[in-house]
Write a protein that holds these residues in place. Structure first.
Motif, mmCIF file in Angstrom:
data_model
loop_
_atom_site.group_PDB
_atom_site.id
_atom_site.type_symbol
_atom_site.label_atom_id
_atom_site.label_comp_id
_atom_site.label_asym_id
_atom_site.label_seq_id
_atom_site.Cartn_x
_atom_site.Cartn_y
_atom_site.Cartn_z
ATOM 1 N N SER A 27 0.751 -1.037 -0.012
ATOM 2 C CA SER A 27 0.039 -0.076 -0.104
ATOM 3 C C SER A 27 0.947 1.386 0.201
ATOM 4 C CB SER A 27 -0.925 -0.076 1.281
ATOM 5 O OG SER A 27 -0.110 0.122 2.377
ATOM 6 N N GLU A 28 2.187 1.195 0.113
ATOM 7 C CA GLU A 28 3.029 2.303 -0.032
ATOM 8 C C GLU A 28 3.581 2.689 -1.167
ATOM 9 O OE1 GLU A 28 5.333 2.564 3.965
ATOM 10 O OE2 GLU A 28 5.652 0.612 2.993
ATOM 11 N N ASP A 29 3.829 3.931 -1.686
ATOM 12 C CA ASP A 29 4.546 4.189 -3.011
ATOM 13 C C ASP A 29 5.997 4.388 -2.621
ATOM 14 O OD1 ASP A 29 5.046 6.587 -1.566
ATOM 15 O OD2 ASP A 29 3.811 7.702 -2.850
ATOM 16 N N LEU A 30 6.719 4.481 -3.695
ATOM 17 C CA LEU A 30 8.411 4.645 -3.307
ATOM 18 C C LEU A 30 8.740 5.595 -2.473
ATOM 19 C CD1 LEU A 30 10.831 3.089 -4.547
ATOM 20 C CD2 LEU A 30 11.159 5.031 -6.191
ATOM 21 N N ALA A 31 8.210 6.620 -2.431
ATOM 22 C CA ALA A 31 8.737 7.744 -1.315
ATOM 23 C C ALA A 31 8.277 6.950 0.001
ATOM 24 C CB ALA A 31 7.979 8.973 -1.655
ATOM 25 N N ALA A 32 7.096 6.637 0.405
ATOM 26 C CA ALA A 32 6.925 6.128 1.493
ATOM 27 C C ALA A 32 7.991 4.938 2.091
ATOM 28 C CB ALA A 32 5.363 5.405 1.460
ATOM 29 N N ILE A 33 7.889 4.191 1.325
ATOM 30 C CA ILE A 33 8.917 2.842 1.411
ATOM 31 C C ILE A 33 10.338 3.285 1.817
ATOM 32 C CG2 ILE A 33 9.975 0.830 0.516
ATOM 33 C CD1 ILE A 33 7.452 0.249 -0.866
ATOM 34 N N LEU A 34 10.644 4.069 0.881
ATOM 35 C CA LEU A 34 12.238 4.512 1.199
ATOM 36 C C LEU A 34 12.389 5.426 2.407
ATOM 37 C CD1 LEU A 34 13.332 5.374 -2.577
ATOM 38 C CD2 LEU A 34 13.621 3.227 -1.266
ATOM 39 N N THR A 35 11.440 6.229 2.496
ATOM 40 C CA THR A 35 11.639 7.304 3.544
ATOM 41 C C THR A 35 11.448 6.410 4.923
ATOM 42 O OG1 THR A 35 10.536 8.852 2.615
ATOM 43 C CG2 THR A 35 10.540 9.119 4.997
ATOM 44 N N ARG A 36 10.385 5.582 4.995
ATOM 45 C CA ARG A 36 10.494 4.727 6.219
ATOM 46 C C ARG A 36 11.692 3.884 6.598
ATOM 47 N NH1 ARG A 36 9.035 -0.577 6.233
ATOM 48 N NH2 ARG A 36 8.068 -0.467 4.323
ATOM 49 N N LEU A 37 12.108 3.215 5.533
ATOM 50 C CA LEU A 37 13.473 2.369 5.814
ATOM 51 C C LEU A 37 14.458 3.430 6.132
ATOM 52 C CD1 LEU A 37 12.756 -0.239 2.705
ATOM 53 C CD2 LEU A 37 12.403 -0.476 5.182
ATOM 54 N N ILE A 38 14.897 4.426 5.371
ATOM 55 C CA ILE A 38 15.979 5.142 5.757
ATOM 56 C C ILE A 38 15.601 5.734 7.327
ATOM 57 C CG2 ILE A 38 16.999 7.471 5.330
ATOM 58 C CD1 ILE A 38 16.509 7.160 2.493
ATOM 59 N N ASP A 39 14.479 5.849 7.736
ATOM 60 C CA ASP A 39 14.395 6.549 9.163
ATOM 61 C C ASP A 39 14.406 5.419 9.998
ATOM 62 O OD1 ASP A 39 13.641 8.832 8.051
ATOM 63 O OD2 ASP A 39 11.289 8.623 8.431
ATOM 64 N N GLU A 40 14.474 3.922 9.549
ATOM 65 C CA GLU A 40 14.605 2.775 10.430
ATOM 66 C C GLU A 40 16.145 2.533 10.659
ATOM 67 O OE1 GLU A 40 12.211 -0.399 9.064
ATOM 68 O OE2 GLU A 40 10.294 0.568 9.504
ATOM 69 N N ILE A 41 17.050 2.933 9.628
ATOM 70 C CA ILE A 41 18.302 2.471 9.756
ATOM 71 C C ILE A 41 19.281 3.824 10.387
ATOM 72 C CG2 ILE A 41 20.366 1.860 8.255
ATOM 73 C CD1 ILE A 41 18.155 0.874 6.378
#
Length: 139
Positions: free
Chosen positions: A21-35
């Protein structure tokens, strides 16, 4: 009890379910924030994507429907090296691209054998046909 069969493109992987349900921006932002300790700039540099381009995708000021599959694979590879739970399939879906079927070495070898047996003109025609097929899948 047996697991139910999944339709092609479905997953029993929770991260993929969320990412569907996420677009590319949401996925990348979430993952960068988690690392911890990683930034957009780090991702851009390691994935070989110009930072302004990555930043434009993440801020949604530039569309992502034409992002090359190789670029998505590179982003996925970097994120996985950093410990993120992400797949190329998730990133392909996030930009509205079809997810390729699984690679089968036997089929690939058979196709390559056929290609090598063709005269040059037929090889070119086969490549053109494959390009048309690829474009029709994207449409």
């Amino acid at each position: 009890m047996t697991k139910p069969q999944l339709d092609p493109g479905e997953t029993d992987h929770p991260a993929e379910d969320l990412a569907a349900s996420e677009d590319l921006a949401a996925i990348l932002t979430r993952l960068i924030d988690e690392i911890p300790g990683k930034t957009q700039k780090d991702l851009a540099t390691e994935a070989g994507v110009p930072y302004p381009t990555l930043n434009a995708w993440l801020s949604r000021t530039r569309g992502t429907s034409r992002v090359a599959p190789e670029t998505l694979r590179s982003l996925s590879d970097v994120l996985r090296r950093w410990g993120a739970d992400v797949t190329v399939a998730q990133l392909l879906r996030s930009v509205g691209r079809p997810v390729p079927g699984p690679a089968d070495e036997e089929r690939e070898s058979h196709l390559l054998r056929i290609y090598r047996q063709l005269p040059a003109a037929s090889q070119r025609a086969l490549l053109e046909h494959a390009k048309l097929l690829e474009r029709s899948v994207r449409a």
